[in-house]
Design an enzyme around this catalytic site. Structure first.
Site, PDB file in Angstrom:
ATOM      1  N   ASP A   1       0.823  -1.205   0.000  1.00 41.57           N
ATOM      2  CA  ASP A   1       0.000   0.000   0.000  1.00 41.57           C
ATOM      3  C   ASP A   1       0.860   1.259   0.000  1.00 41.57           C
ATOM      4  O   ASP A   1       0.478   2.285  -0.576  1.00 41.57           O
ATOM      5  CB  ASP A   1      -0.932   0.008   1.220  1.00 41.57           C
ATOM      6  CG  ASP A   1      -2.137  -0.892   1.026  1.00 41.57           C
ATOM      7  OD1 ASP A   1      -2.073  -1.796   0.177  1.00 41.57           O
ATOM      8  OD2 ASP A   1      -3.148  -0.690   1.723  1.00 41.57           O
TER       9      ASP A   1
ATOM     10  N   CYS B   1       1.713  -8.577   5.655  1.00 45.97           N
ATOM     11  CA  CYS B   1       1.257  -7.203   5.475  1.00 45.97           C
ATOM     12  C   CYS B   1      -0.237  -7.039   5.209  1.00 45.97           C
ATOM     13  O   CYS B   1      -1.014  -7.977   5.285  1.00 45.97           O
ATOM     14  CB  CYS B   1       2.094  -6.549   4.384  1.00 45.97           C
ATOM     15  SG  CYS B   1       3.723  -6.072   5.025  1.00 45.97           S
ATOM     16  N   ASP B   2      -0.597  -5.806   4.867  1.00 45.16           N
ATOM     17  CA  ASP B   2      -1.976  -5.310   4.880  1.00 45.16           C
ATOM     18  C   ASP B   2      -2.980  -6.248   4.228  1.00 45.16           C
ATOM     19  O   ASP B   2      -4.055  -6.491   4.775  1.00 45.16           O
ATOM     20  CB  ASP B   2      -2.047  -3.962   4.154  1.00 45.16           C
ATOM     21  CG  ASP B   2      -1.254  -2.872   4.831  1.00 45.16           C
ATOM     22  OD1 ASP B   2      -0.131  -3.167   5.278  1.00 45.16           O
ATOM     23  OD2 ASP B   2      -1.727  -1.734   4.889  1.00 45.16           O
TER      24      ASP B   2
ATOM     25  N   SER C   1      -5.474   4.501   5.720  1.00 44.96           N
ATOM     26  CA  SER C   1      -4.339   3.711   6.149  1.00 44.96           C
ATOM     27  C   SER C   1      -4.436   3.460   7.646  1.00 44.96           C
ATOM     28  O   SER C   1      -4.973   4.284   8.400  1.00 44.96           O
ATOM     29  CB  SER C   1      -3.043   4.464   5.838  1.00 44.96           C
ATOM     30  OG  SER C   1      -1.955   3.910   6.537  1.00 44.96           O
TER      31      SER C   1
END
Length: 571
Positions: A76, A117-118, A477
Site C-alpha cells: 500500500d 502485510c496489509d 491507512s
C-alpha cells in the site's frame, strides 16, 4: 491422508513430483503446502523465503514433505498517490483465490501460511478458512525503527510539511532514506501489524509469535516450529473450522480494542469470518469496543514503534490484561485451549525473555502495554456512526481523533476524487469548520483506495487537524490519524446519501452518540423531514458516474464487491 488418496487416483502425481527432485521415499510422506507472499514487492515480503525454508525444515524433521507455493502481495505504501492503490483491496481477494486454487488443484494434508502485510495477512486468513485443511500461520514480523525511532508513517506528515514549505526538500529526503532500515511490516500499529496480531488472537499462530521484530532470531525458530506443529495438526485431522468459532472472533475483536487496531480490520475480519462460515458485522465491533480498555502505547496513536510490542509481551500480555473478558476455552493450533496456552507461557519463562528485551531499550513492559486498571482509554478504539448520511454505517478510529472533533457541526465541501480534495487542503482552500468529502472511492467506485495523503495533510496541519473532518466512502491507512471517518455506506457509486451531499450542507458528527447526519441545507438548519425531502429531490437528479475501470480485474472487483460495512469482499 488425502495426499495418498490422490496418488492412487492420479498416477501422474508420482513421476511429476520426482521430476522436480522428490525422492521415492518422499512420495508416501504426509504432504504439506507452504504458501507465502514472498517476493521482491516490499520489505514485508522480501524476507519471507527464509521463513518458508525454516518451515520446510520443520516439516521434514517431523517426517513430512513440504511444497512451496507463492503469490506475492503489493505494498500500500508503494501504491500511494497514484491509481496503484485502487488494486490494493482487490488483491486481498485475488490472493485468497490463488490459495484456494493451489490447495484445490493438488490437495495437501496441511499447510503453513507465511505473510506479513496489509492484504497478504488477511488474504491468508481467508484462504485458511476457505480451504479448511490443518493449517498454521507464521507472520513475518515488523521492521526496526530508524534513527531517533523514525517510522514510515511519519513520512506522510513530513511530505505535507515540505509541500507547505515548513521543512526543506533535503530534510524530507533524509527522512525518506532512513525510515525503513530493515525488512518486516511497517513499525506502527497499522493494518499489517494489526492483522498479524489478529491471526494470533484467532488462535491460528503459535502463542507469542505475532509481530516479532523481523530481525529477531526467535522468528526463525517459530517458523521451524510451525512446520513441526502442522504435522501434528495433520495427524490429528484438526482443521481451522474445528478451532475458530464466533468466540474466537470475539476474542480477536477484544484484542483489537486493546491495541487500538486499524479501521481496515472492519473490512478484513468480516471477510475472514465469512470464510469460516460465520457472520461478523460492524455492529459486532461497536458492541465489543464499547467500554473496552485501550492499553497499547504504540504509534500512530501512541508513543513507541511497533517492534516494542513484542518486547512488552505481545499478544499474550494483552490477553493476560483482558483475560477476564476472553473466551479461554477456544481451541488453538497448539492443540490446547487459549487458557492453557496463556498458563504455559507464564510457566515457561516467556515473559522473563520479554522483560530482558524491554530492559535493553530502557523501558518496562508497563510503559508499552498499560495494565488494565491504568488504561489509556476505556471506550475501545473505534466507533460505528450512523444516520441519514450513512444508513449502513461509517467508521471512525476515535483514539486517533482530536477530542475537539468528537462532537461538531461542519460545512460540507464535497469532492469526487482524492486528488481534488488534497489539492484544496494543501492550497488552504479548506477552512476550519469544513467537512471534506471524498466520494466515489468505495469498492464499486474505484476499488476502495486509502485516503492516506489527504488525512496526513490534514492531521499535520495544527489548525485543520483539530477543526475539520474528512469523510469518505473509501478507507484510511492504519497509519492515519486525525478526524477521519471512512467506509461510509452505502457508497456513492451505489447512490448512497454521500453522493447527494452538496456544498454548504451542514454535517453533524457525534462520536459518543454514534451519529453522522446531514442537518442543514445551504448553511441553514433543517428538520429531519425537510432533509429527507431535499435528498429525495436530489436523488431524482443524480446519475451514476461511468465505471472507472471498464475491463480487467478492477472491473471484476467493482462488479462483485459488497458494501464496505460488510467487508468489501467479492460475492
Amino acid at each position: 491422508m488425502i495426499s495418498q488418496d490422490i496418488r492412487n487416483i492420479a498416477p501422474e502425481q508420482d513421476p511429476l513430483r520426482m521430476g522436480m527432485g522428490w525422492k521415492v521415499e518422499d512420495l508416501s510422506k504426509p504432504q504439506i503446502m507452504i504458501e507465502s507472499t514472498f517476493g521482491d514487492s516490499h520489505p514485508g515480503s522480501a524476507h519471507l523465503l527464509e521463513l518458508v525454508e525454516e518451515a520446510v525444515k520443520g516439516v521434514a524433521e517431523a517426517g513430512g514433505k513440504a511444497a512451496r507455493y507463492f503469490t506475492t502481495d503489493i505494498c500500500d505504501g508503494m501504491a500511494q498517490g497514484h491509481d496503484g492503490i485502487n488494486y490494493s483491496l482487490a488483491s486481498r481477494d485475488m490472493i485468497a483465490n490463488m490459495i484456494e486454487i493451489h490447495a484445490g488443484a493438488t490437495p495437501f494434508d496441511g499447510g503453513v501460511f507465511v505473510a506479513s502485510c496489509d492484504k497478504g495477512a488477511p488474504a491468508h486468513l481467508m484462504g485458511i478458512g476457505r480451504v479448511n485443511m490443518p493449517s498454521i500461520m507464521v507472520t513475518g514480523g515488523v521492521m526496526d525503527a530508524g534513527p531517533d525511532l523514525l517510522t514510515l508513517e511519519q513520512i506522510g506528515i513530513y511530505s505535507a510539511k515540505c509541500a507547505r514549505g515548513e521543512i526543506t526538500e533535503e530534510q524530507l529526503t533524509w527522512y525518506k532514506q532512513h525510515a525503513c532500515p530493515s525488512c518486516g511490516a511497517c513499525s506502527f500499529m497499522g493494518t499489517a501489524s494489526t492483522m498479524q496480531i489478529m491471526a494470533e488472537a484467532l488462535g491460528l499462530m503459535l502463542p507469542g509469535s505475532a509481530l516479532m521484530p523481523a530481525t529477531c532470531e526467535d522468528l526463525r525458530d517459530v517458523a521451524k516450529e510451525a512446520g513441526r506443529q502442522v504435522m501434528k495438526l495433520a495427524e490429528l485431522g484438526l482443521k481451522p473450522r474445528d478451532m475458530v468459532t464466533m468466540k474466537s472472533f470475539e476474542n480477536a475483536i477484544m484484542v483489537h480494542a486493546a491495541i487500538s487496531g486499524s479501521t481496515n480490520s472492519l473490512l478484513h475480519i468480516p471477510a475472514i469470518a465469512r470464510e469460516f462460515g460465520l457472520t461478523i458485522d460492524a455492529g459486532t465491533f461497536d458492541r465489543l469496543h464499547r467500554g473496552a480498555h485501550y492499553l497499547l502505547d504504540i504509534r500512530p496513536a501512541g508513543t513507541w514503534p511497533a517492534q516494542y510490542f513484542y518486547y512488552a509481551g505481545g499478544v499474550p500480555r494483552i490477553m493476560e490484561e483482558i483475560r477476564s473478558l476472553l473466551h479461554l476455552d477456544v481451541m488453538t493450533v497448539t492443540g490446547k485451549t487459549l487458557g492453557e496456552n496463556l498458563d504455559d507461557l507464564k510457566a515457561n519463562g516467556f515473559y522473563d525473555k520479554c522483560d530482558e528485551y524491554c530492559a535493553n531499550v530502557g523501558l518496562k513492559w508497563t510503559d508499552i502495554i498499560r495494565p488494565f486498571d491504568q488504561a489509556i482509554g476505556t471506550d475501545g478504539a473505534i466507533a460505528i456512526l450512523k444516520g441519514n448520511l450513512a444508513p449502513e454505517g461509517a467508521v471512525i478510529k476515535h483514539t486517533a481523533c482530536p477530542k475537539e472533533m468528537f462532537k461538531a457541526t461542519l460545512n460540507a465541501r464535497p469532492f469526487d476524487c482524492e486528488e481534488d480534495a488534497i489539492a484544496a487542503v494543501l492550497s488552504h482552500e479548506i477552512k476550519p469548520g469544513d467537512a471534506v468529502f471524498i466520494r466515489y472511492e468505495g469498492p464499486k467506485g474505484s476499488g476502495m483506495p486509502e485516503m492516506f495523503y489527504t488525512s496526513e495533510a490534514i492531521s499535520s496541519d495544527k489548525e485543520l487537524g483539530k477543526t475539520i473532518a474528512l469523510i469518505t466512502d473509501g478507507r484510511f491507512s492504519g497509519a492515519s490519524t486525525g478526524p477521519s471517518i471512512g467506509h461510509v455506506s452505502p457508497e456513492a457509486a451505489e447512490g448512497g446519501p454521500i453522493a447527494l451531499v452538496e456544498e454548504g450542507d451542514l454535517i453533524h458528527i457525534d462520536v459518543m452518540e454514534r451519529k453522522l447526519e446531514i442537518v442543514g441545507i445551504a448553511g441553514i438548519p433543517k428538520t429531519p423531514e425537510e432533509i429527507d425531502t431535499v435528498l429525495s429531490e436530489r436523488r431524482t437528479r443524480w446519475t451514476p458516474k461511468p465505471k472507472k475501470y471498464p475491463s480487467g480485474v478492477l472491473k471484476i472487483f467493482s462488479d462483485h464487491a459488497v458494501s464496505p460495512m460488510k467487508g468489501g469482499y467479492m460475492e
